[in-house]
Design a protein around this motif. Structure first.
Motif, mmCIF file in Angstrom:
data_model
loop_
_atom_site.group_PDB
_atom_site.id
_atom_site.type_symbol
_atom_site.label_atom_id
_atom_site.label_comp_id
_atom_site.label_asym_id
_atom_site.label_seq_id
_atom_site.Cartn_x
_atom_site.Cartn_y
_atom_site.Cartn_z
ATOM 1 N N LEU A 1 -1.824 -8.724 20.457
ATOM 2 C CA LEU A 1 -1.167 -8.365 19.208
ATOM 3 C C LEU A 1 -2.030 -8.718 18.007
ATOM 4 N N SER A 2 -2.712 -9.850 18.031
ATOM 5 C CA SER A 2 -3.570 -10.187 16.896
ATOM 6 C C SER A 2 -4.695 -9.166 16.759
ATOM 7 N N ASP A 3 -5.220 -8.675 17.887
ATOM 8 C CA ASP A 3 -6.220 -7.601 17.835
ATOM 9 C C ASP A 3 -5.607 -6.328 17.252
ATOM 10 N N TRP A 4 -4.375 -6.040 17.641
ATOM 11 C CA TRP A 4 -3.675 -4.860 17.128
ATOM 12 C C TRP A 4 -3.573 -4.936 15.609
ATOM 13 N N PHE A 5 -3.170 -6.114 15.098
ATOM 14 C CA PHE A 5 -3.037 -6.276 13.652
ATOM 15 C C PHE A 5 -4.374 -6.057 12.944
ATOM 16 N N PHE A 6 -5.463 -6.547 13.537
ATOM 17 C CA PHE A 6 -6.780 -6.375 12.926
ATOM 18 C C PHE A 6 -7.141 -4.895 12.808
ATOM 19 N N VAL A 7 -6.967 -4.164 13.907
ATOM 20 C CA VAL A 7 -7.314 -2.741 13.903
ATOM 21 C C VAL A 7 -6.353 -1.963 13.001
ATOM 22 N N ALA A 8 -5.075 -2.300 13.025
ATOM 23 C CA ALA A 8 -4.107 -1.618 12.166
ATOM 24 C C ALA A 8 -4.404 -1.877 10.687
ATOM 25 N N ALA A 9 -4.874 -3.085 10.355
ATOM 26 C CA ALA A 9 -5.243 -3.385 8.971
ATOM 27 C C ALA A 9 -6.417 -2.514 8.541
ATOM 28 N N ARG A 10 -7.375 -2.299 9.427
ATOM 29 C CA ARG A 10 -8.502 -1.415 9.097
ATOM 30 C C ARG A 10 -8.001 0.013 8.888
ATOM 31 N N MET A 11 -7.086 0.464 9.719
ATOM 32 C CA MET A 11 -6.524 1.805 9.540
ATOM 33 C C MET A 11 -5.803 1.907 8.193
#
Length: 190
Positions: free
Chosen positions: A163-173
């Motif tokens: 989930l923390s990886d998901w948040f990182f990638v979603a923040a970039r999006m």
């Protein structure tokens, strides 16, 4: 089913709280801190959702529901005896982490590779997602620490890690597909 007729019960006035199995523990116990931090993450995610729309908001809503699942999982100890419980216990399952991985891969396919670390910030949604990422990392550390002294569902740990990886990638999006990421400039203020 959950029924909340009365919000205050006074049962915690002496510094204890009930776990999902009815046992009572101090409110400062590591288990309570672990699921309490996932609740804090859920509240931060609610703030992020104020800046999300459409598919982004739907994905965040799914994650909020998963975080309640983690809370239910973590507040119910004695994972070794799940098969003996009177009622089925809610536990995280691999499919929840698999969904995150598929979503990460789909989002990441639209992003240019990073050539620098990025600073938390950019758009309001990205900034909130970065805050969620750091709270998620803290929740993960607490659950891992708990797993060192008590049995914990390993799928809860895996989910928080992903989930923390998901948040990182979603923040970039959320930062215009990475175009508005705020890049770290090493030593820029020397």
């Amino acid at each position: 089913m959950v029924v909340l007729n009365k919000i205050y019960t006074r049962t915690g006035d002496k510094g204890e709280t009930a776990l999902g199995d009815g046992s009572r523990v101090p409110k400062f116990s590591l288990r309570v801190a672990a699921y309490g931090t996932t609740d804090e993450l859920n509240a931060a995610l609610g703030l992020a959702r104020l800046h999300a729309e459409g598919d982004e908001d739907a994905a965040l809503a799914r994650i909020q529901n998963d975080l309640f699942d983690i809370g239910a999982d973590l507040c119910t100890p004695d994972i070794e005896n799940d098969d003996k419980a009177e009622y089925p216990r809610l536990r995280m399952v691999p499919a929840q982490t698999d969904r995150l991985e598929a979503e990460i891969d789909a989002m990441n396919a639209h992003l240019k590779p990073l050539r620098s670390f990025i600073l938390p910030g950019g758009s309001p949604l990205a900034a909130h997602l970065h805050a969620c990422r750091t709270i998620c990392r803290r929740a993960e550390r607490m659950v891992v620490e708990l797993s060192g002294v008590e049995a914990v569902n390993p799928d809860a740990v895996r989910y928080l890690n992903r989930l923390s990886d998901w948040f990182f990638v979603a923040a970039r999006m959320a930062n215009d597909g990475g175009e508005a990421d705020v890049l770290w400039v090493p030593g820029a203020n020397r």
